[in-house]
Motif scaffolding. Structure first.
Motif, PDB file in Angstrom:
ATOM      1  N   ALA A  45       0.836  -1.205   0.000  1.00 33.19           N
ATOM      2  CA  ALA A  45       0.000   0.000   0.000  1.00 33.19           C
ATOM      3  C   ALA A  45       0.870   1.254   0.000  1.00 33.19           C
ATOM      4  O   ALA A  45       0.566   2.234  -0.695  1.00 33.19           O
ATOM      5  N   TYR A  46       1.951   1.217   0.745  1.00 36.20           N
ATOM      6  CA  TYR A  46       2.887   2.347   0.791  1.00 36.20           C
ATOM      7  C   TYR A  46       3.451   2.644  -0.595  1.00 36.20           C
ATOM      8  O   TYR A  46       3.500   3.795  -1.015  1.00 36.20           O
ATOM      9  N   ALA A  47       3.873   1.616  -1.305  1.00 34.55           N
ATOM     10  CA  ALA A  47       4.471   1.813  -2.635  1.00 34.55           C
ATOM     11  C   ALA A  47       3.489   2.484  -3.587  1.00 34.55           C
ATOM     12  O   ALA A  47       3.856   3.406  -4.331  1.00 34.55           O
ATOM     13  N   VAL A  48       2.257   2.061  -3.551  1.00 37.12           N
ATOM     14  CA  VAL A  48       1.233   2.666  -4.413  1.00 37.12           C
ATOM     15  C   VAL A  48       0.955   4.102  -3.974  1.00 37.12           C
ATOM     16  O   VAL A  48       0.909   5.027  -4.802  1.00 37.12           O
ATOM     17  N   ALA A  49       0.798   4.313  -2.686  1.00 40.12           N
ATOM     18  CA  ALA A  49       0.431   5.632  -2.171  1.00 40.12           C
ATOM     19  C   ALA A  49       1.547   6.657  -2.333  1.00 40.12           C
ATOM     20  O   ALA A  49       1.281   7.814  -2.676  1.00 40.12           O
ATOM     21  N   VAL A  50       2.794   6.276  -2.092  1.00 38.10           N
ATOM     22  CA  VAL A  50       3.883   7.255  -2.164  1.00 38.10           C
ATOM     23  C   VAL A  50       4.092   7.736  -3.604  1.00 38.10           C
ATOM     24  O   VAL A  50       4.341   8.914  -3.830  1.00 38.10           O
ATOM     25  N   THR A  51       3.969   6.855  -4.540  1.00 40.28           N
ATOM     26  CA  THR A  51       4.130   7.246  -5.940  1.00 40.28           C
ATOM     27  C   THR A  51       3.014   8.204  -6.360  1.00 40.28           C
ATOM     28  O   THR A  51       3.269   9.259  -6.938  1.00 40.28           O
ATOM     29  N   THR A  52       1.801   7.838  -6.052  1.00 35.54           N
ATOM     30  CA  THR A  52       0.654   8.681  -6.388  1.00 35.54           C
ATOM     31  C   THR A  52       0.720   9.995  -5.619  1.00 35.54           C
ATOM     32  O   THR A  52       0.473  11.074  -6.173  1.00 35.54           O
ATOM     33  N   GLY A  53       1.071   9.927  -4.357  1.00 33.28           N
ATOM     34  CA  GLY A  53       1.113  11.106  -3.503  1.00 33.28           C
ATOM     35  C   GLY A  53       2.119  12.142  -3.947  1.00 33.28           C
ATOM     36  O   GLY A  53       1.838  13.342  -3.917  1.00 33.28           O
ATOM     37  N   TYR A  54       3.303  11.709  -4.361  1.00 31.94           N
ATOM     38  CA  TYR A  54       4.323  12.678  -4.774  1.00 31.94           C
ATOM     39  C   TYR A  54       3.826  13.498  -5.961  1.00 31.94           C
ATOM     40  O   TYR A  54       3.930  14.726  -5.962  1.00 31.94           O
ATOM     41  N   VAL A  55       3.290  12.825  -6.942  1.00 36.79           N
ATOM     42  CA  VAL A  55       2.819  13.533  -8.136  1.00 36.79           C
ATOM     43  C   VAL A  55       1.687  14.499  -7.775  1.00 36.79           C
ATOM     44  O   VAL A  55       1.718  15.674  -8.151  1.00 36.79           O
TER      45      VAL A  55
END
Length: 137
Positions: A53-63
């Motif tokens: 979940a972290y991997a998905v969220a951090v990528t989306t969140g940064y953008v």
């Protein structure tokens, strides 16, 4: 500083917090969704589900945070610094959420959904403050 400027700064902060809430809410719900799907539907261990979940969220969140939540705030002249700092804050987020998962599903023996409560209410407040004052400052 005159009252008009203070009002303007307060309004800008409020708007930024609202944008962060919208974006962060989406990213948080996306992360929680990935976590719950992995942990409860695919029987992935809760800690592993949290990392996914972290991997998905951090990528989306940064953008989304860099382009929407904190647009027009601070400098963007050093993308490496900003990206590095965002990554560090995201690691704080991962550590907090991992702590919640470990404590609530491990020693306390709660159901897999328990960690989503502090993930939804505690972690976003911590990351907003760090993003505003350090990452996108």
């Amino acid at each position: 500083m005159d009252i008009t400027r203070k009002d303007s700064e307060a309004q800008a902060l409020l708007m930024q917090f609202i944008r962060f809430g919208m974006t962060g809410g989406f990213v948080t719900l996306l992360g929680i969704g990935v976590y719950l799907l992995a942990a409860m539907q695919f029987d992935v261990l809760p800690f592993v589900a949290n990392v996914l979940a972290y991997a998905v969220a951090v990528t989306t969140g940064y953008v989304l945070h860099s382009r929407f939540s904190f647009r027009g705030h601070g400098r963007r002249d050093n993308a490496v610094r900003t990206t590095g700092r965002f990554f560090i804050v995201s690691m704080v987020s991962l550590a907090l959420n991992s702590l919640f998962v470990w404590v609530l599903t491990g020693p306390l023996g709660g159901p897999d959904w328990w960690p989503t409560i502090p993930m939804l209410f505690v972690t976003p407040l911590v990351t907003f403050s760090l993003n505003r004052h350090w990452v996108f400052a």
